[in-house]
Motif scaffolding. Sequence first.
Motif, short mmCIF file in Angstrom:
data_model
loop_
_atom_site.label_atom_id
_atom_site.label_comp_id
_atom_site.label_asym_id
_atom_site.label_seq_id
_atom_site.Cartn_x
_atom_site.Cartn_y
_atom_site.Cartn_z
N GLY A 187 61.31 69.43 -27.04
CA GLY A 187 60.82 69.76 -25.49
C GLY A 187 59.04 70.05 -25.71
N GLY A 188 58.79 68.85 -26.29
CA GLY A 188 57.52 68.44 -26.29
C GLY A 188 56.00 69.27 -27.23
N ARG A 189 57.28 69.44 -28.29
CA ARG A 189 56.29 70.48 -29.12
C ARG A 189 57.04 69.56 -30.79
NH1 ARG A 189 58.08 76.66 -28.07
NH2 ARG A 189 59.62 75.49 -27.50
N ASP A 190 56.13 70.91 -31.57
CA ASP A 190 56.59 69.86 -32.81
C ASP A 190 57.84 70.51 -33.28
OD1 ASP A 190 54.01 68.66 -32.86
OD2 ASP A 190 53.45 69.47 -34.37
N ASN A 191 58.12 72.20 -32.58
CA ASN A 191 59.14 73.01 -33.23
C ASN A 191 59.41 73.76 -31.93
OD1 ASN A 191 61.15 73.66 -35.40
ND2 ASN A 191 59.95 75.64 -34.63
N ASP A 192 61.32 73.55 -32.09
CA ASP A 192 61.35 74.85 -31.53
C ASP A 192 62.18 75.43 -32.46
OD1 ASP A 192 62.50 75.80 -29.12
OD2 ASP A 192 64.44 74.28 -29.00
N PRO A 193 61.72 76.71 -31.62
CA PRO A 193 62.37 78.29 -32.50
C PRO A 193 63.18 78.85 -31.61
CG PRO A 193 59.99 78.73 -31.29
CD PRO A 193 60.45 77.43 -30.69
N ASN A 194 63.74 78.35 -30.32
CA ASN A 194 64.35 79.26 -29.77
C ASN A 194 66.52 79.10 -29.81
OD1 ASN A 194 62.80 80.03 -27.53
ND2 ASN A 194 62.56 78.13 -26.64
N PHE A 195 66.77 79.91 -30.30
CA PHE A 195 68.12 80.40 -30.50
C PHE A 195 68.55 79.12 -29.34
CE2 PHE A 195 67.97 84.23 -32.24
CZ PHE A 195 67.42 84.03 -33.53
N HIS A 196 69.46 78.37 -29.92
CA HIS A 196 70.81 77.85 -29.18
C HIS A 196 70.88 76.21 -28.96
CE1 HIS A 196 73.25 81.33 -28.17
NE2 HIS A 196 72.23 82.13 -27.20
N THR A 197 69.27 76.19 -29.44
CA THR A 197 68.30 75.05 -28.91
C THR A 197 67.99 74.28 -29.72
OG1 THR A 197 66.23 75.65 -27.88
CG2 THR A 197 68.21 74.75 -26.31
N ARG A 198 67.25 75.55 -31.01
CA ARG A 198 66.73 75.37 -32.49
C ARG A 198 67.47 74.35 -33.26
NH1 ARG A 198 66.49 79.86 -36.51
NH2 ARG A 198 68.35 80.58 -36.03
N MET A 199 68.79 74.35 -33.27
CA MET A 199 69.69 73.49 -33.94
C MET A 199 70.39 72.24 -33.52
SD MET A 199 69.65 75.49 -37.05
CE MET A 199 69.57 76.30 -37.87
N PHE A 204 75.49 67.06 -38.98
CA PHE A 204 73.90 66.51 -38.47
C PHE A 204 73.31 68.01 -38.06
CE2 PHE A 204 74.57 65.65 -34.80
CZ PHE A 204 72.98 65.56 -34.32
N LEU A 205 71.80 68.00 -38.35
CA LEU A 205 70.68 68.46 -37.67
C LEU A 205 69.98 67.59 -37.18
CD1 LEU A 205 70.49 72.21 -39.39
CD2 LEU A 205 71.81 70.78 -37.47
N PRO A 206 68.95 67.74 -35.86
CA PRO A 206 67.69 66.98 -36.40
C PRO A 206 66.40 67.61 -37.32
CG PRO A 206 68.45 67.36 -34.29
CD PRO A 206 68.87 68.22 -34.71
N VAL A 207 65.68 67.24 -37.08
CA VAL A 207 64.76 67.51 -38.13
C VAL A 207 63.77 68.90 -37.28
CG1 VAL A 207 62.80 65.55 -37.52
CG2 VAL A 207 62.57 66.53 -39.38
N ARG A 208 63.28 69.65 -38.30
CA ARG A 208 62.61 71.10 -37.76
C ARG A 208 61.79 71.14 -38.40
NH1 ARG A 208 66.05 75.77 -39.25
NH2 ARG A 208 64.58 76.48 -38.11
N LEU A 209 60.55 71.57 -37.68
CA LEU A 209 59.28 71.65 -38.08
C LEU A 209 58.12 72.36 -38.10
CD1 LEU A 209 57.42 68.42 -37.29
CD2 LEU A 209 59.02 68.40 -39.36
N PRO A 210 59.45 73.74 -38.31
CA PRO A 210 58.10 75.36 -38.48
C PRO A 210 57.27 75.41 -39.21
CG PRO A 210 60.64 75.75 -39.96
CD PRO A 210 60.53 74.74 -38.97
N HIS A 211 56.25 76.84 -38.50
CA HIS A 211 55.44 76.84 -38.57
C HIS A 211 54.33 75.83 -39.81
CE1 HIS A 211 56.27 81.38 -37.20
NE2 HIS A 211 57.52 80.89 -38.14
N GLU A 212 54.01 75.89 -41.10
CA GLU A 212 52.83 75.18 -41.64
C GLU A 212 54.15 74.08 -41.83
OE1 GLU A 212 51.94 79.14 -42.18
OE2 GLU A 212 54.14 78.50 -42.41
N VAL A 213 55.35 73.47 -41.53
CA VAL A 213 56.45 72.52 -42.33
C VAL A 213 55.55 71.67 -41.31
CG1 VAL A 213 58.09 71.12 -41.96
CG2 VAL A 213 57.90 73.57 -42.98
N ALA A 214 55.21 71.80 -39.74
CA ALA A 214 54.62 70.41 -39.34
C ALA A 214 53.58 69.73 -39.74
CB ALA A 214 54.15 71.31 -37.93
N PRO A 215 52.25 71.07 -40.05
CA PRO A 215 50.71 69.96 -40.96
C PRO A 215 51.62 68.67 -41.99
CG PRO A 215 50.74 72.80 -40.29
CD PRO A 215 51.58 71.81 -40.09
N LEU A 216 52.46 69.89 -42.87
CA LEU A 216 53.15 68.83 -44.09
C LEU A 216 53.33 68.10 -44.27
CD1 LEU A 216 54.26 71.90 -46.14
CD2 LEU A 216 51.95 70.67 -46.93
N PHE A 217 54.30 67.84 -42.96
CA PHE A 217 55.42 66.69 -42.36
C PHE A 217 54.21 66.15 -41.70
CE2 PHE A 217 58.35 64.05 -39.48
CZ PHE A 217 58.35 63.90 -40.25
#
Length: 356
Positions: free
Chosen positions: A298-310, A261-274
Motif C-alpha cells: 500500500g505504498g509503504r515498506d510495511n502494512d501492519p493491518n490485520f487481514h492484509t499484512r499476510m 507462501f507469504l510476501p516479504v514483510r518489513l516491520p519496524h527496524e526490519v525495513a532499514p536493515l533490509f
Amino acid sequence: MAKTRAIRGATLNRESARFNLPEREADGDWLDDRNTVDGELPPLRTTVTIEKPRTILTRNHSPDIAFDRSVNPYRGCEHGCIYCFARPSHAYHDLSPGLDFETRLFAKPDAPALLRAELGKRGYVCKPIAFGTNTDPYQPIEREWRITRGCIEVLAECNHPITITTKSDRVTRDLDLLAPMATKGLAAVMLSITSLEPRVAMTVEPRAPSPAKRLAAVRRLADAGVPVFVSMAPVIPAVTDHEIEHILEAAAEAGARGAFFLPVRLPHEVAPLFRAWLETHFPDRAGKVMAVIQSIRGGRDNDPNFHTRMKGQGPWAELLRTRFHIAAKRFGLDGERMRLRTDLFRPPAGPQGELF
C-alpha cells in the motif's frame, strides 16, 4: 568497499529509536583498532544469556494466525535471516535488532518444566502448540541446550499436539519423538525453504542449513510418517520470486503434503536493515525490490493491518498468489492442511496433573 562481517545477515547494528533508548558507543580503543584493521572485521562471537520467564506459553488472538498459543525456547536467532520479523523484539532488551539479534541470544532452560506446569493447570483446554513462531526452535544452539527437545518430551508424554516451523534439518534429530506422535495425529512440521540457489540462500539466511539439507529433511520426515509442509515465507520480489515453481516442484518430489507462501514483510527496524542489506548485496536492483514491496504494502515498506499484512495487495501480490496457486495445484500441494487431534490429551503426572 565498506567492510562487512562474514557469514552474518544484518550489515548494521543500530539501536532501536522506538523506545527512546540511549545510544551505545564503542570504546575509543576499539574505534582506533577499527581504523587500522586489515581486511575483514573480526568475527562476532555468539553469546547466550539464560532467561528465567515465569510462564512459557504465549497466547495470541490474531485473526491472521491459525494458532492461539506458542512456545519460544529462545530469543534471538543465529540463522541471521535478514527479513526476520522477530528482529524488533530485541529492542525490548536495549539490544539492536541488527547484529545483536543474531549474536546475543537468550535461552530458556526452564521451558520444559514451565510447560509441564501449564499443561497441568486445572481447566487447561488442549489445542496445538506452535513452535518456531518467533525464532527458530532448531537454531544452532539447540544442539547443546536441547530445550526444544525437552519440551517435545513433555508434549509426547501428555499426547499433546504440536506444530513446528523451522529452517533446520536438525528437526530430524527428534524423529524418535515426532514419528510416534505423528502416528497418533499429534505432530506436523513446516520446513521453511525460500530459495534453492545456494548463493542466494547464504546471503538471505547466512547461518541456516543449505536448501539441499532442508529438502533432505523433508524427505526424512515424510518417510518417517510425519506430515511435512513447505513454507515459502517470505517471497522477496526480484530476488527469490522467480523460484516459486521450482521450490514447489522440489518440495513435492521430497514428499511434502502441502505448502504456503507469504510476501516479504518489513516491520519496524526490519525495513532499514533490509534496505542496507539490499544496497550491500543487490545494489543493481535495490530500487526495484523496494518499489515492488511498497506496491504490495500500500505504498509503504510495511502494512501492519490485520487481514492484509499476510497477503499483500495490488497487482504484484495478485500475481504472486496466482503463480503460487497454479504451481501448488500442479504439484499436488494445494489440498491437505494441518489437522491434529486434541482428544488424546492427558495432563502430565505430578501434583497438578493428579487433580484430574
